[in-house]
Design an enzyme around this catalytic site. Structure first.
Site, short mmCIF file in Angstrom:
data_model
loop_
_atom_site.label_atom_id
_atom_site.label_comp_id
_atom_site.label_asym_id
_atom_site.label_seq_id
_atom_site.Cartn_x
_atom_site.Cartn_y
_atom_site.Cartn_z
N ARG A 112 0.87 -1.17 0.00
CA ARG A 112 0.00 0.00 0.00
C ARG A 112 0.91 1.22 0.00
NH1 ARG A 112 -2.13 -0.18 6.35
NH2 ARG A 112 -0.06 -0.31 7.23
N ASN A 150 -4.91 7.23 4.47
CA ASN A 150 -4.54 6.56 5.72
C ASN A 150 -3.05 6.74 5.95
OD1 ASN A 150 -5.39 4.54 7.92
ND2 ASN A 150 -3.54 3.61 7.06
N GLU A 151 -2.73 7.40 7.06
CA GLU A 151 -1.34 7.58 7.47
C GLU A 151 -0.46 8.12 6.35
OE1 GLU A 151 -0.07 3.92 9.39
OE2 GLU A 151 -0.97 4.59 11.25
N GLU A 313 -6.38 4.60 15.85
CA GLU A 313 -6.01 3.19 15.99
C GLU A 313 -5.28 3.03 17.32
OE1 GLU A 313 -3.71 1.92 12.60
OE2 GLU A 313 -5.06 2.88 11.18
N TRP A 321 3.66 -8.16 11.17
CA TRP A 321 3.32 -8.53 9.81
C TRP A 321 3.87 -9.95 9.61
CZ3 TRP A 321 4.14 -3.85 5.95
CH2 TRP A 321 3.19 -2.86 6.25
N GLU A 363 -1.22 -8.71 7.20
CA GLU A 363 -1.35 -8.46 8.64
C GLU A 363 -2.05 -9.58 9.40
OE1 GLU A 363 -2.89 -4.47 9.23
OE2 GLU A 363 -0.87 -3.68 8.94
C1 GAL Z 1 -1.22 1.26 10.97
C2 GAL Z 1 -2.17 1.27 9.79
C3 GAL Z 1 -3.19 0.17 9.87
C4 GAL Z 1 -2.54 -1.12 10.20
C5 GAL Z 1 -1.77 -0.97 11.49
C6 GAL Z 1 -1.08 -2.23 11.94
O1 GAL Z 1 -0.04 1.93 10.67
O2 GAL Z 1 -2.83 2.49 9.67
O3 GAL Z 1 -3.86 0.07 8.63
O4 GAL Z 1 -1.71 -1.48 9.17
O5 GAL Z 1 -0.78 0.02 11.34
O6 GAL Z 1 0.00 -2.57 11.11
#
Ligand code: GAL
Length: 686
Positions: A112, A150-151, A313, A321, A363
């Site tokens: 991504r 996202n991020e 989050e 991962w 993930e």
């Molecule tokens: C964040 C991300 C999520 C998920 C999480 C755990 O950085 O926004 O989508 O990937 O980490 O890896």
């Protein structure tokens, strides 16, 4: 003033990926969420391939069904725009949207965030999906707000696609106007780097050594930040135009992105993603002596963007991962502890990542609240406990703000310049870490703030003490503001390598510390980097209140100070090396305040001695004793004040209360000597 999230009560939510699960599970998931007092879900931020399966053909029915059902269960929805994950058809047909390595190798489909912010085609396609998505969902009664992308800048924060080189040139043209100005700003006369045509100008490219022109490298980071913000603006503008009733945010603090500017210009409030377990990757090392508690420093920085914010989050299980970032499982109590860590530091909307661990994809080991099997587990019970507690006290806590009279200050320019510049970059982390750690251990609440062009004197005057350790880049305007702060009563502390660079990162032909030399009443007569065989000199304390442990060294850098003003007091001298006896730490009174200059990077012993000298104490010192391994902080507003006590250790911590109190979370009465169990939390009204 930065803008805050506005919640009536402290609210919990969870990231939910209905596209990963059979539809039959949704109703049961939603029912259980409500039982746990989770009332918000975040949806759709990686769903572009579902929403636009074929170029130009949109299908919004799936999430419509999800939201209809969520609404029936009383859940509110945050929608993420899906632009962090372009569909395969898109990058296949338009490879120019892909990001590239410095060598120009394209990053392909399969992860991504593999796109660039500059490609006109990507911007066009992003604008189209966002417009269509907002149109489709803006009137859904469950939706409360939007997360852009996202991020931004996570995974990668460097961009070298062809479109980026072009956009960089345009950005430079707007910034400098002429090539002549650019050549001056980048000092291209050095090594014959002079540009004679804009086409010759690029972002850094492969070179014989990884040492680019430092002024170009600094501008590159500024460009990346501005470019990310302009990419996000495209989306924010569309959401604001079509759904003015909803709020707009985005999540995460990442490199080469001015999150303050992003928030000021585009967002209603900022959101952060909090994964304290990352600390276990470097826990207990010199790099991270605070372990998971170091996350409080990150959260303090977020608070300077939005005093009350959303954690979009919140870690709710072990991370990992398939092939990297392996983490242990949070021990019983830690998920709850970390939730309250976020709350103490300003979170009013806390969204856990994620409802259930994914059974497929990268993930599969990034664990959510529920396991694959979906049966009740300890993490479910722990989150439910937080839900139960906040259902009772959430309305009291909402809107209260973390209280601090000490601030650690940084600036984007210095952070970005310090990434390349090894003569000041590493000092910054050393000093910030030492200060934050000692302030934490001594229960003196601290903010982390960012000095910006628009920072006002009122914002600085909120703090009794500001530590701005190694601001190599310092303009005369900044010096004026800081002088005012001191004159009006502030205590300001600098460290080595202050004030020797201009805004381009070029060195002044002035005695160090340049624009603040007069304020500090000193100059630097000699200096050395401390590294390898070059020893750090020892220190001799000259202050009145404290002592330094024997052999305390002046780490990182040693600047030999020369007193230039009779009002300067020498607080410490070097006690070894060829500059033994010379001043290392000075203090000067100016107006109602004082300014300290330390010719090295701050370490714990020197910070402790300065804290003593400044007479800084915990705000509750007269009625409560708390050991160092418990974090203590206060959230207040409108006459309400709540003291949070967070035990990061597995071991119980002994507290001594000299007046009775009640733990808001459990209702238990507290008095005298008591034990706070390992990983436990107390919230006391004070
Ligand atoms: C964040 C991300 C999520 C998920 C999480 C755990 O950085 O926004 O989508 O990937 O980490 O890896």
């Amino acid at each position: 003033m930065a803008s805050s999230i506005s919640m009536k009560e402290l609210t919990l939510g969870v990231c939910y990926y209905p596209e990963h699960w059979p539809e039959e599970l949704w109703a049961d998931d939603f029912r259980r969420m409500r039982e746990m007092n989770l009332s918000v879900i975040r949806l759709a931020e990686f769903s572009w391939a579902m929403l636009e399966p074929v170029e130009g053909q949109f299908d919004f029915r799936f999430f419509q069904r999800v939201m209809d059902l969520a609404y029936q269960y009383g859940l509110q929805v945050i929608l993420g725009t899906p632009t962090a994950t372009p569909p395969a058809w898109l990058t296949h047909r338009y490879p120019e949207v892909l990001n590239a390595s410095r060598e120009g190798v394209l990053y392909r489909h399969g992860m991504r965030r593999h796109y660039n912010y500059s490609s006109p085609k990507y911007r066009e396609l992003c604008a189209r999906i966002v417009r269509n998505m907002v149109e489709a969902y803006k009137d859904h009664p469950a939706v409360i707000g939007w997360q852009i992308d996202n991020e931004l800048n996570c995974e990668i924060n460097e961009f070298y696609a062809e479109a980026d080189h072009q956009a960089f040139r345009q950005w430079l043209q707007a910034r400098y106007g002429t090539l002549d100005q650019l050549n001056k700003a980048w000092g291209t006369v050095f090594w014959s780097q002079t540009y004679t045509d804009w086409e010759q100008v690029h972002l850094t490219r492969p070179m014989v050594s990884a040492s680019p022109n430092p002024h170009l490298a600094l501008d590159e980071k500024r460009f990346i930040s501005d470019n990310a913000i302009s990419f996000a603006k495209l989306q924010a503008d569309i959401i604001r135009e079509l759904a003015p009733q909803h709020w707009v945010t985005t999540n995460g603090t990442f490199g080469h992105l001015d999150s303050h500017k992003l928030t000021d210009e585009l967002l209603d409030f900022f959101s952060y993603d909090s994964y304290p377990q990352f600390a276990t990757l470097s826990s207990g090392t010199e790099e991270n002596p605070l372990g998971d508690r170091a996350w409080s420093m990150n959260l303090s920085n977020v608070r300077s963007i939005s005093p009350n914010f959303c954690v979009m989050e919140q870690q709710s299980g072990p991370g990992g991962w398939v092939d990297r970032i392996e983490m242990g499982t949070p021990r019983p109590g830690q998920i709850r502890l970390w939730s309250y860590q976020s709350v103490l530091h300003g979170t009013d909307l806390l969204v856990y990542f994620r409802w259930r661990t994914a059974t497929m994809g990268t993930e599969i080991y990034w664990h959510g609240i529920n396991d694959y099997h979906n049966r009740p587990n300890r993490r479910v019970r722990e989150v439910a406990q937080v839900g139960e507690e906040l259902a009772r006290v959430g309305s009291l806590l909402a809107g209260t703000v973390y209280q601090a009279e000490v601030a650690l200050m940084q600036s984007y320019d210095n952070m970005w310049d310090g990434e390349l510049d090894r003569w000041h970059g590493p000092l910054q982390w050393q000093s910030m870490r030492s200060w934050y750690k000692q302030l934490q251990y001594r229960h003196i609440p601290a903010d982390v703030i960012t000095l910006r062009e628009k920072t006002t004197i009122e914002e600085l005057l909120r703090y009794k003490v500001i530590i701005y350790p190694h601001s190599a880049i310092m303009t005369d305007e900044t010096a004026k503001l800081l002088t005012q702060y001191v004159q009006r009563g502030g205590t300001l502390l600098f460290g080595a390598r202050t004030g020797y660079k201009d805004i381009h990162g070029q060195c002044y032909m002035r005695p160090f510390p340049g624009p603040v030399a007069e304020l500090c009443g000193i100059t630097v007569e000699d200096f050395t980097l401390v590294k390898g065989s070059v020893r750090a000199a020892e220190l001799q304390w000259e202050g009145s209140r404290s002592q330094l442990p024997a052999c305390t060294a002046a780490v990182g850098f040693n600047e030999v100070l020369q007193v230039e003003d009779a009002a300067v007091e020498v607080m410490a001298r070097y006690a070894s090396e060829y500059y033994r006896g010379k001043p290392a730490l000075t203090r000067r009174t100016e107006g109602q305040g004082s300014v300290w200059y330390y010719g090295a990077a701050y370490s714990e012993p020197i910070v402790d001695a300065i804290i003593d000298e400044l007479d800084l104490t915990a705000p509750f010192a007269d009625w409560l004793e708390v050991p160092a391994n418990v974090e203590a902080g206060i959230r207040s507003a409108d006459g309400r004040s709540y003291l949070f006590l967070l035990n990061y250790s597995e071991q119980p911590a002994q507290l001594v209360l000299k007046k009775p109190a009640v733990d808001l979370l459990s209702g238990v009465k507290l008095d005298g000597t008591l034990e706070l169990p390992g990983y436990d939390v107390l919230v006391i009204e004070v």
